[in-house]
Design a protein around this motif. Structure first.
Motif, PDB file in Angstrom:
ATOM      1  N   LEU A 204       0.820  -1.214   0.000  1.00 30.82           N
ATOM      2  CA  LEU A 204       0.000   0.000   0.000  1.00 30.82           C
ATOM      3  C   LEU A 204       0.853   1.262   0.000  1.00 30.82           C
ATOM      4  CD1 LEU A 204      -2.924   1.035   0.088  1.00 30.82           C
ATOM      5  CD2 LEU A 204      -2.753   1.007   2.596  1.00 30.82           C
ATOM      6  N   SER A 205       1.972   1.222   0.719  1.00 28.26           N
ATOM      7  CA  SER A 205       2.831   2.410   0.792  1.00 28.26           C
ATOM      8  C   SER A 205       3.434   2.769  -0.551  1.00 28.26           C
ATOM      9  CB  SER A 205       3.951   2.191   1.818  1.00 28.26           C
ATOM     10  OG  SER A 205       4.897   1.244   1.357  1.00 28.26           O
ATOM     11  N   GLU A 206       3.498   1.804  -1.458  1.00 33.68           N
ATOM     12  CA  GLU A 206       4.041   2.065  -2.788  1.00 33.68           C
ATOM     13  C   GLU A 206       2.983   2.592  -3.756  1.00 33.68           C
ATOM     14  OE1 GLU A 206       7.157   1.874  -3.621  1.00 33.68           O
ATOM     15  OE2 GLU A 206       7.849   1.072  -1.701  1.00 33.68           O
ATOM     16  N   GLU A 207       1.726   2.568  -3.339  1.00 37.42           N
ATOM     17  CA  GLU A 207       0.635   2.891  -4.245  1.00 37.42           C
ATOM     18  C   GLU A 207       0.114   4.316  -4.114  1.00 37.42           C
ATOM     19  OE1 GLU A 207      -0.543   1.006  -6.621  1.00 37.42           O
ATOM     20  OE2 GLU A 207       0.646  -0.776  -6.181  1.00 37.42           O
ATOM     21  N   GLY A 208       0.473   5.015  -3.056  1.00 36.03           N
ATOM     22  CA  GLY A 208      -0.040   6.368  -2.879  1.00 36.03           C
ATOM     23  C   GLY A 208       0.584   7.030  -1.665  1.00 36.03           C
ATOM     24  N   ASP A 209       0.189   8.275  -1.425  1.00 33.91           N
ATOM     25  CA  ASP A 209       0.782   9.044  -0.328  1.00 33.91           C
ATOM     26  C   ASP A 209      -0.183   9.177   0.853  1.00 33.91           C
ATOM     27  OD1 ASP A 209      -1.100  10.768  -1.376  1.00 33.91           O
ATOM     28  OD2 ASP A 209       0.226  12.524  -1.411  1.00 33.91           O
ATOM     29  N   TRP A 210      -1.109   8.237   0.989  1.00 30.47           N
ATOM     30  CA  TRP A 210      -2.050   8.302   2.101  1.00 30.47           C
ATOM     31  C   TRP A 210      -1.328   8.085   3.443  1.00 30.47           C
ATOM     32  CZ3 TRP A 210      -2.712   4.135  -1.528  1.00 30.47           C
ATOM     33  CH2 TRP A 210      -3.481   4.469  -2.639  1.00 30.47           C
ATOM     34  N   PRO A 211      -1.711   8.818   4.486  1.00 28.54           N
ATOM     35  CA  PRO A 211      -1.190   8.495   5.821  1.00 28.54           C
ATOM     36  C   PRO A 211      -1.652   7.088   6.202  1.00 28.54           C
ATOM     37  CG  PRO A 211      -2.275  10.640   5.813  1.00 28.54           C
ATOM     38  CD  PRO A 211      -2.598  10.000   4.500  1.00 28.54           C
ATOM     39  N   LEU A 212      -0.767   6.318   6.823  1.00 28.39           N
ATOM     40  CA  LEU A 212      -1.072   4.937   7.134  1.00 28.39           C
ATOM     41  C   LEU A 212      -1.185   4.715   8.641  1.00 28.39           C
ATOM     42  CD1 LEU A 212       1.148   3.024   4.542  1.00 28.39           C
ATOM     43  CD2 LEU A 212      -1.231   3.791   4.334  1.00 28.39           C
ATOM     44  N   HIS A 213      -2.307   4.115   9.026  1.00 28.56           N
ATOM     45  CA  HIS A 213      -2.575   3.744  10.416  1.00 28.56           C
ATOM     46  C   HIS A 213      -2.191   2.277  10.562  1.00 28.56           C
ATOM     47  CE1 HIS A 213      -5.465   3.364  13.984  1.00 28.56           C
ATOM     48  NE2 HIS A 213      -5.199   2.108  13.658  1.00 28.56           N
ATOM     49  N   LEU A 214      -1.149   1.991  11.353  1.00 23.47           N
ATOM     50  CA  LEU A 214      -0.660   0.630  11.509  1.00 23.47           C
ATOM     51  C   LEU A 214      -1.414  -0.105  12.614  1.00 23.47           C
ATOM     52  CD1 LEU A 214       3.235   1.023  11.319  1.00 23.47           C
ATOM     53  CD2 LEU A 214       1.572   0.842   9.446  1.00 23.47           C
ATOM     54  N   GLY A 215      -1.694  -1.382  12.355  1.00 27.79           N
ATOM     55  CA  GLY A 215      -2.319  -2.197  13.382  1.00 27.79           C
ATOM     56  C   GLY A 215      -2.328  -3.658  13.015  1.00 27.79           C
ATOM     57  N   VAL A 216      -2.029  -4.511  13.992  1.00 28.97           N
ATOM     58  CA  VAL A 216      -2.254  -5.948  13.856  1.00 28.97           C
ATOM     59  C   VAL A 216      -3.584  -6.199  14.548  1.00 28.97           C
ATOM     60  CG1 VAL A 216      -1.432  -8.262  14.391  1.00 28.97           C
ATOM     61  CG2 VAL A 216       0.215  -6.440  13.914  1.00 28.97           C
ATOM     62  N   THR A 217      -4.621  -6.455  13.785  1.00 27.52           N
ATOM     63  CA  THR A 217      -5.948  -6.551  14.379  1.00 27.52           C
ATOM     64  C   THR A 217      -6.125  -7.871  15.124  1.00 27.52           C
ATOM     65  OG1 THR A 217      -8.299  -6.246  13.916  1.00 27.52           O
ATOM     66  CG2 THR A 217      -7.069  -7.607  12.360  1.00 27.52           C
ATOM     67  N   GLU A 218      -6.943  -7.831  16.173  1.00 25.93           N
ATOM     68  CA  GLU A 218      -7.160  -9.020  17.002  1.00 25.93           C
ATOM     69  C   GLU A 218      -5.835  -9.697  17.341  1.00 25.93           C
ATOM     70  OE1 GLU A 218      -9.260  -9.425  13.818  1.00 25.93           O
ATOM     71  OE2 GLU A 218     -10.629  -8.020  14.750  1.00 25.93           O
ATOM     72  N   ALA A 219      -4.889  -8.915  17.832  1.00 25.10           N
ATOM     73  CA  ALA A 219      -3.543  -9.445  18.082  1.00 25.10           C
ATOM     74  C   ALA A 219      -3.509 -10.470  19.204  1.00 25.10           C
ATOM     75  CB  ALA A 219      -2.577  -8.301  18.391  1.00 25.10           C
ATOM     76  N   GLY A 220      -4.496 -10.417  20.121  1.00 26.69           N
ATOM     77  CA  GLY A 220      -4.554 -11.431  21.164  1.00 26.69           C
ATOM     78  C   GLY A 220      -4.336 -10.880  22.556  1.00 26.69           C
ATOM     79  N   PRO A 221      -4.168 -11.770  23.555  1.00 31.24           N
ATOM     80  CA  PRO A 221      -3.902 -11.341  24.931  1.00 31.24           C
ATOM     81  C   PRO A 221      -2.626 -10.497  25.001  1.00 31.24           C
ATOM     82  CG  PRO A 221      -4.470 -13.669  24.849  1.00 31.24           C
ATOM     83  CD  PRO A 221      -4.282 -13.231  23.434  1.00 31.24           C
TER      84      PRO A 221
END
Length: 384
Positions: A204-221
């Protein structure tokens, strides 16, 4: 005899330069561009319980949270948004699923931002023009939040969510907003597998200049989620990818903030405050290092100045680590040598180590508070 030690040279940077992204205004903050990387979390209270939600936001703010997200699954939650947005000390993002009408309600309520999940909002594509116009009129930022668990099924080419599917979904929704000349949005492409997540953000970072919100969803305990998020964020932030982060843990949201801040501080992407350096203990240790480190950490958690404290348990690495720190202790034989700025100031019994370290740390912190805030090279404390 020469030891053949090479002369000191300036090392190459450990982190890649930050990727150039557009800067999006979010309340009093900005996300992307040259703005600092921010830490987000999400309240766990029913949003319609305004007092409980504001109390949790206050706790998150005190822990260092920069941006807070609140769930809005019902009309009563949407009705509470104006009061919450007005009274929150940090920007509020409304989290919207399934019902487009709540997107408009959040915008009109004065929320700094709205997270929309195109994969599960019915008739979302048909309302992009109106959403974009409302957001423009109110100065509201958006986040296109693509999740592996609720991806737009039109983007699927098999029965498994791939990085390519996540990116395709995000790009499609981004293009819809851009068609209406709306650019005040960021994007997330979250997955519970850190490897897939990293691949998706790289693409995604190579496709545009959008600000990116990083997250590993449902990462666990807490333990598992901390490891997953640290690994994924370390890779991406090390490559200059990422403008804001949320550590998703099955734990109180304040713990998410603590982990997020520590990740950024460990990468020198956020100014360090208290930094505890302590040894893992071994058969050489002659004091209870675990208890010493825990008690020192707890006793100094109130400090807001950048201090590095070292707590060490034997004579092998202890004196060196303690000498390098702003404050440290090298322990052995039931005693501890207390170091301040590289010099031994006293030797105390093991029972007095914690009390002595806390007193010295508070003294140093008070001196730092009296100095100019603009003074570079603030000290750190190590406990060794």
């Amino acid at each position: 005899m020469s030891l053949g030690i090479p002369s000191v040279k300036t090392p190459p940077p450990v982190l890649a330069p930050r990727r150039a992204t557009r800067k999006v205004k979010l309340g009093a903050l900005h996300v992307g561009g040259d703005a600092p990387i921010t830490v987000q979390s999400m309240t766990t209270t029913p949003t319609h319980d305004i007092n409980a939600t504001l109390q949790q936001i206050a706790e998150l703010t005190a822990a260092g949270c920069d941006i807070v997200r609140v769930a809005c699954p019902r009309q009563e939650d949407a009705d509470a948004l104006p009061a919450i947005a007005a009274k929150s000390p940090i920007p509020v993002i409304a989290d919207i699923h399934f019902q487009p009408k709540y997107v408009f309600a959040a915008i009109e309520a004065g929320c700094a931002g709205v997270r929309v999940n195109p994969g599960n909002i019915r008739r979302f594509d048909d309302q992009v023009k109106d959403i974009a116009q409302a957001a423009k009129d109110h100065g509201t930022a958006l986040r296109i939040g693509v999740n592996a668990g609720s991806i737009d099924q039109r983007m699927m080419t098999g029965d498994r969510v791939t990085p390519e599917a996540l990116v395709a979904s995000a790009k499609w929704e981004a293009s819809l907003f851009e068609e209406h000349d709306f650019h005040e949005f960021g994007i997330s492409v979250k997955h519970n597998d850190p490897v897939i997540m990293v691949d998706a953000y790289r693409q995604l970072s190579e496709e545009g200049d959008w600000p990116l919100h990083l997250g590993v969803t449902e990462a666990g305990p807490a333990f598992q989620g901390t490891i997953k998020s640290s690994v994924a964020f370390g890779i991406l932030l090390g490559e200059g990818i990422g403008d804001t982060i949320r550590v998703s843990l099955s734990a109180p949201p304040v713990e998410e903030v603590k982990v997020g801040i520590q990740i950024l501080q460990s990468l020198n992407l956020k100014p360090r405050k208290l930094d505890i350096v302590s040894c893992p203990s071994c058969g050489r240790a002659q004091v209870d290092v675990y208890t010493l480190a825990d008690e020192v950490t707890e006793g100094l958690k109130h400090l807001e100045v950048p201090l590095r404290v070292a707590v060490m348990g034997c004579v092998v690495n202890g004196p060196g680590e303690a000498r390098e720190a702003d404050l440290g202790v090298a322990s052995g034989n039931g005693k501890g040598q207390i170091f301040v700025k590289g010099e031994v100031i006293k030797t105390v019994p093991e029972a007095d180590i914690v009390e002595t370290l806390l007193a010295e740390a508070n003294r140093i912190a008070a001196e730092m508070d009296d100095e100019s805030a603009a003074s570079p090279g603030a000290p750190s404390i190590s406990v060794g």
